[in-house]
Enzyme design. Structure first.
Site, PDB file in Angstrom:
ATOM      1  N   ASN A   6       0.861  -1.190   0.000  1.00  0.00           N
ATOM      2  CA  ASN A   6       0.000   0.000   0.000  1.00  0.00           C
ATOM      3  C   ASN A   6       0.898   1.241   0.000  1.00  0.00           C
ATOM      4  OD1 ASN A   6      -1.507   2.210   0.960  1.00  0.00           O
ATOM      5  ND2 ASN A   6      -3.109   0.811   1.628  1.00  0.00           N
ATOM      6  N   ASP A   8       0.021   4.470  -0.252  1.00  0.00           N
ATOM      7  CA  ASP A   8      -0.605   5.744   0.151  1.00  0.00           C
ATOM      8  C   ASP A   8       0.341   6.641   0.946  1.00  0.00           C
ATOM      9  OD1 ASP A   8      -2.933   4.714  -0.861  1.00  0.00           O
ATOM     10  OD2 ASP A   8      -3.806   4.245   1.084  1.00  0.00           O
ATOM     11  N   HIS A   9       1.139   6.005   1.809  1.00  0.00           N
ATOM     12  CA  HIS A   9       1.938   6.822   2.740  1.00  0.00           C
ATOM     13  C   HIS A   9       3.044   7.606   2.048  1.00  0.00           C
ATOM     14  CE1 HIS A   9      -0.192   5.691   6.319  1.00  0.00           C
ATOM     15  NE2 HIS A   9      -0.283   4.477   5.798  1.00  0.00           N
ATOM     16  N   ARG A  17       3.656  18.677   2.199  1.00  0.00           N
ATOM     17  CA  ARG A  17       4.240  19.900   1.630  1.00  0.00           C
ATOM     18  C   ARG A  17       3.485  20.427   0.425  1.00  0.00           C
ATOM     19  NH1 ARG A  17       9.664  21.708   2.316  1.00  0.00           N
ATOM     20  NH2 ARG A  17       9.967  21.725   4.548  1.00  0.00           N
ATOM     21  N   HIS A  42      -5.502   3.789  -1.833  1.00  0.00           N
ATOM     22  CA  HIS A  42      -6.830   4.124  -1.329  1.00  0.00           C
ATOM     23  C   HIS A  42      -7.152   5.534  -1.820  1.00  0.00           C
ATOM     24  CE1 HIS A  42      -9.599   4.375   2.504  1.00  0.00           C
ATOM     25  NE2 HIS A  42     -10.233   4.718   1.395  1.00  0.00           N
ATOM     26  N   ARG A  44      -9.242   8.173  -1.215  1.00  0.00           N
ATOM     27  CA  ARG A  44     -10.201   8.592  -0.176  1.00  0.00           C
ATOM     28  C   ARG A  44     -11.088   9.717  -0.692  1.00  0.00           C
ATOM     29  NH1 ARG A  44      -9.140   7.022   5.360  1.00  0.00           N
ATOM     30  NH2 ARG A  44     -10.692   8.596   5.831  1.00  0.00           N
ATOM     31  N   ARG A  48      -6.912  12.910   0.954  1.00  0.00           N
ATOM     32  CA  ARG A  48      -5.847  13.376   1.845  1.00  0.00           C
ATOM     33  C   ARG A  48      -4.462  12.877   1.432  1.00  0.00           C
ATOM     34  NH1 ARG A  48      -7.062   9.981   7.311  1.00  0.00           N
ATOM     35  NH2 ARG A  48      -9.005  11.113   7.191  1.00  0.00           N
ATOM     36  N   HIS A  49      -4.417  11.806   0.642  1.00  0.00           N
ATOM     37  CA  HIS A  49      -3.093  11.389   0.156  1.00  0.00           C
ATOM     38  C   HIS A  49      -3.122  11.145  -1.360  1.00  0.00           C
ATOM     39  CE1 HIS A  49      -5.008   7.590   1.190  1.00  0.00           C
ATOM     40  NE2 HIS A  49      -4.750   7.701   2.490  1.00  0.00           N
ATOM     41  N   GLU A  69      -8.573   0.685  -3.046  1.00  0.00           N
ATOM     42  CA  GLU A  69      -9.508   0.689  -1.921  1.00  0.00           C
ATOM     43  C   GLU A  69     -10.422   1.892  -2.101  1.00  0.00           C
ATOM     44  OE1 GLU A  69      -6.960   1.025   1.411  1.00  0.00           O
ATOM     45  OE2 GLU A  69      -6.116  -0.960   1.157  1.00  0.00           O
ATOM     46  N   THR A  99      -7.051   6.471  10.114  1.00  0.00           N
ATOM     47  CA  THR A  99      -6.982   5.422   9.093  1.00  0.00           C
ATOM     48  C   THR A  99      -8.233   4.569   9.232  1.00  0.00           C
ATOM     49  OG1 THR A  99      -5.656   3.577   8.237  1.00  0.00           O
ATOM     50  CG2 THR A  99      -5.617   3.912  10.614  1.00  0.00           C
ATOM     51  N   THR A 100      -8.419   3.601   8.323  1.00  0.00           N
ATOM     52  CA  THR A 100      -9.645   2.788   8.345  1.00  0.00           C
ATOM     53  C   THR A 100      -9.760   2.059   9.688  1.00  0.00           C
ATOM     54  OG1 THR A 100      -9.119   2.412   6.031  1.00  0.00           O
ATOM     55  CG2 THR A 100     -10.990   1.208   6.926  1.00  0.00           C
ATOM     56  N   GLU A 150     -11.223  -9.171   2.458  1.00  0.00           N
ATOM     57  CA  GLU A 150      -9.969  -8.839   3.151  1.00  0.00           C
ATOM     58  C   GLU A 150     -10.315  -8.704   4.622  1.00  0.00           C
ATOM     59  OE1 GLU A 150      -7.485  -5.815   1.472  1.00  0.00           O
ATOM     60  OE2 GLU A 150      -6.492  -5.427   3.388  1.00  0.00           O
ATOM     61  N   HIS A 214      -4.069  -4.446   7.645  1.00  0.00           N
ATOM     62  CA  HIS A 214      -4.239  -3.303   8.527  1.00  0.00           C
ATOM     63  C   HIS A 214      -3.408  -3.464   9.803  1.00  0.00           C
ATOM     64  CE1 HIS A 214      -6.085   0.547   9.138  1.00  0.00           C
ATOM     65  NE2 HIS A 214      -5.932   0.283  10.415  1.00  0.00           N
ATOM     66  N   GLY A 215      -2.463  -2.565   9.949  1.00  0.00           N
ATOM     67  CA  GLY A 215      -1.631  -2.546  11.157  1.00  0.00           C
ATOM     68  C   GLY A 215      -0.596  -3.659  11.214  1.00  0.00           C
ATOM     69  N   GLY A 236       1.021  -1.369   4.357  1.00  0.00           N
ATOM     70  CA  GLY A 236       1.498  -0.064   3.917  1.00  0.00           C
ATOM     71  C   GLY A 236       2.377   0.644   4.926  1.00  0.00           C
ATOM     72  N   GLN A 237       1.772   1.044   6.020  1.00  0.00           N
ATOM     73  CA  GLN A 237       2.449   1.959   6.947  1.00  0.00           C
ATOM     74  C   GLN A 237       3.813   1.437   7.407  1.00  0.00           C
ATOM     75  OE1 GLN A 237       3.173   2.482  10.348  1.00  0.00           O
ATOM     76  NE2 GLN A 237       3.398   4.693  10.158  1.00  0.00           N
TER      77      GLN A 237
HETATM   78  N1  PXP Z   1      -5.938  -2.983   3.765  1.00  0.00           N
HETATM   79  C1  PXP Z   1      -6.909  -2.037   3.813  1.00  0.00           C
HETATM   80  C2  PXP Z   1      -8.265  -2.397   3.306  1.00  0.00           C
HETATM   81  C3  PXP Z   1      -6.648  -0.738   4.308  1.00  0.00           C
HETATM   82  O1  PXP Z   1      -7.630   0.179   4.343  1.00  0.00           O
HETATM   83  C4  PXP Z   1      -5.334  -0.432   4.721  1.00  0.00           C
HETATM   84  C5  PXP Z   1      -5.024   0.956   5.182  1.00  0.00           C
HETATM   85  O2  PXP Z   1      -5.136   1.841   4.115  1.00  0.00           O
HETATM   86  C6  PXP Z   1      -4.354  -1.433   4.630  1.00  0.00           C
HETATM   87  C7  PXP Z   1      -4.689  -2.705   4.173  1.00  0.00           C
HETATM   88  C8  PXP Z   1      -2.933  -1.190   5.023  1.00  0.00           C
HETATM   89  O3  PXP Z   1      -2.863  -0.872   6.373  1.00  0.00           O
HETATM   90  P1  PXP Z   1      -1.474  -0.409   7.002  1.00  0.00           P
HETATM   91  O4  PXP Z   1      -1.102   0.877   6.341  1.00  0.00           O
HETATM   92  O5  PXP Z   1      -1.792  -0.269   8.450  1.00  0.00           O
HETATM   93  O6  PXP Z   1      -0.472  -1.485   6.709  1.00  0.00           O
END
Ligand code: PXP
Length: 260
Positions: A6, A8-9, A17, A42, A44, A48-49, A69, A99-100, A150, A214-215, A236-237
């Site tokens: 992911n 997004d970050h 910036r 994602h 959104r 935001r990103h 997403e 976040t979600t 998922e 997620h996480g 992602g994160q």
């Molecule tokens: N899967 C889904 C459906 C998500 O919404 C997210 C967060 O955008 C992730 C995976 C990835 O989560 P993380 O950034 O915490 O790894």
């Protein structure tokens, strides 16, 4: 185990910036080189990103499958139908959340989900639903025609962090956990892990493809990667955070090593 990265970050850093770099487009080749299976973004509603232009370029330029997403919103679903990524993952979205925060209310939103899934299928896009690990929700997802679910690993990740992270930031963010003893937290973590395991098996038995995310990070991913019915993780994160120190390619390679 397939790894969806992911990205997004990367756009989060750029948007801090409001300039042009880092550009998520630059991640596409790196993710492919590092052995990532898929690019996840994602789009959104609050942009935001990832911006619309990013999504357009990413779908056009990525050699890897792209998983977008998206919220259950007509505007976003229409954009995704136009972009035609490999897959759409419908996620719940609240404006104020960092976040979600949880899985989709599949049962409560059954009729609008059915319409969105039909629209996406008509555009030739596979559909996954981001859900909590509960049998009733999995069954409802199956009935609505999703080909994939998922499983939301947020509860598992928060409990893991409450037990094992030095900073315990997650614990502070979740008042329900602060009053629990270590033994109670361990028990809840075991329950959360079992729920993911049983849910993955149940979804798989219905013929659904099963992803999770997620996480997830370099510490907590092992137990989830060991669940045989799960074929894909979207992370992602933690990968982007690690890339600040070691570079994106190495951060992905290290995550892939955790999944073996
Ligand atoms: N899967 C889904 C459906 C998500 O919404 C997210 C967060 O955008 C992730 C995976 C990835 O989560 P993380 O950034 O915490 O790894």
């Amino acid at each position: 185990m397939k790894l969806g990265v992911n990205i997004d970050h990367i756009a989060v850093l750029r948007e801090a910036r409001k300039i042009n770099d880092p550009d998520p487009i630059d991640a596409l080749g790196i993710v492919a080189r590092a052995g990532g299976y898929q690019i996840t973004i994602h789009l959104r509603e609050d942009r935001r990103h990832i911006q619309d232009e990013d999504a357009t370029h990413i779908v056009a330029l990525s050699h890897l499958p792209v998983n977008i997403e998206c919220a259950l919103s007509d505007e976003i679903i229409d954009i995704v139908c136009r972009l035609k990524p490999h897959r759409a993952t419908i996620v719940p979205e609240k404006r104020q959340e960092v976040t979600t925060e949880g899985g989709l209310d599949v049962i409560g939103h059954a009729s609008s989900l059915q319409k969105a899934i039909a629209k996406l299928h008509q555009a030739g896009i596979a559909v996954s639903l981001f859900i909590d690990p509960e049998h009733a929700v999995i069954e409802a997802s199956y009935r609505l025609g999703a080909s994939m679910v998922e499983l939301h690993t947020g509860t598992y990740a928060n409990l893991y962090a409450s037990l094992y992270s030095n900073l315990s930031r997650t614990k502070h963010a979740i008042p329900a956990y602060t009053s629990l003893s270590r033994v109670e937290l361990e028990q809840k973590l075991e329950e959360a892990t079992n729920a993911l395991h049983l849910s993955a098996d149940f979804a798989f038995s219905l013929g659904l493809e099963v992803a999770a995310g997620h996480g997830l990070n370099y510490q907590n991913v092992f137990a989830i990667a060991n669940i045989g019915a799960i074929s894909e993780l979207n992370i992602g994160q933690s990968i982007v955070a690690r890339s600040v120190f070691v570079g994106l390619e190495r951060a992905i390679v290290e995550m892939k090593q955790c999944l073996i």
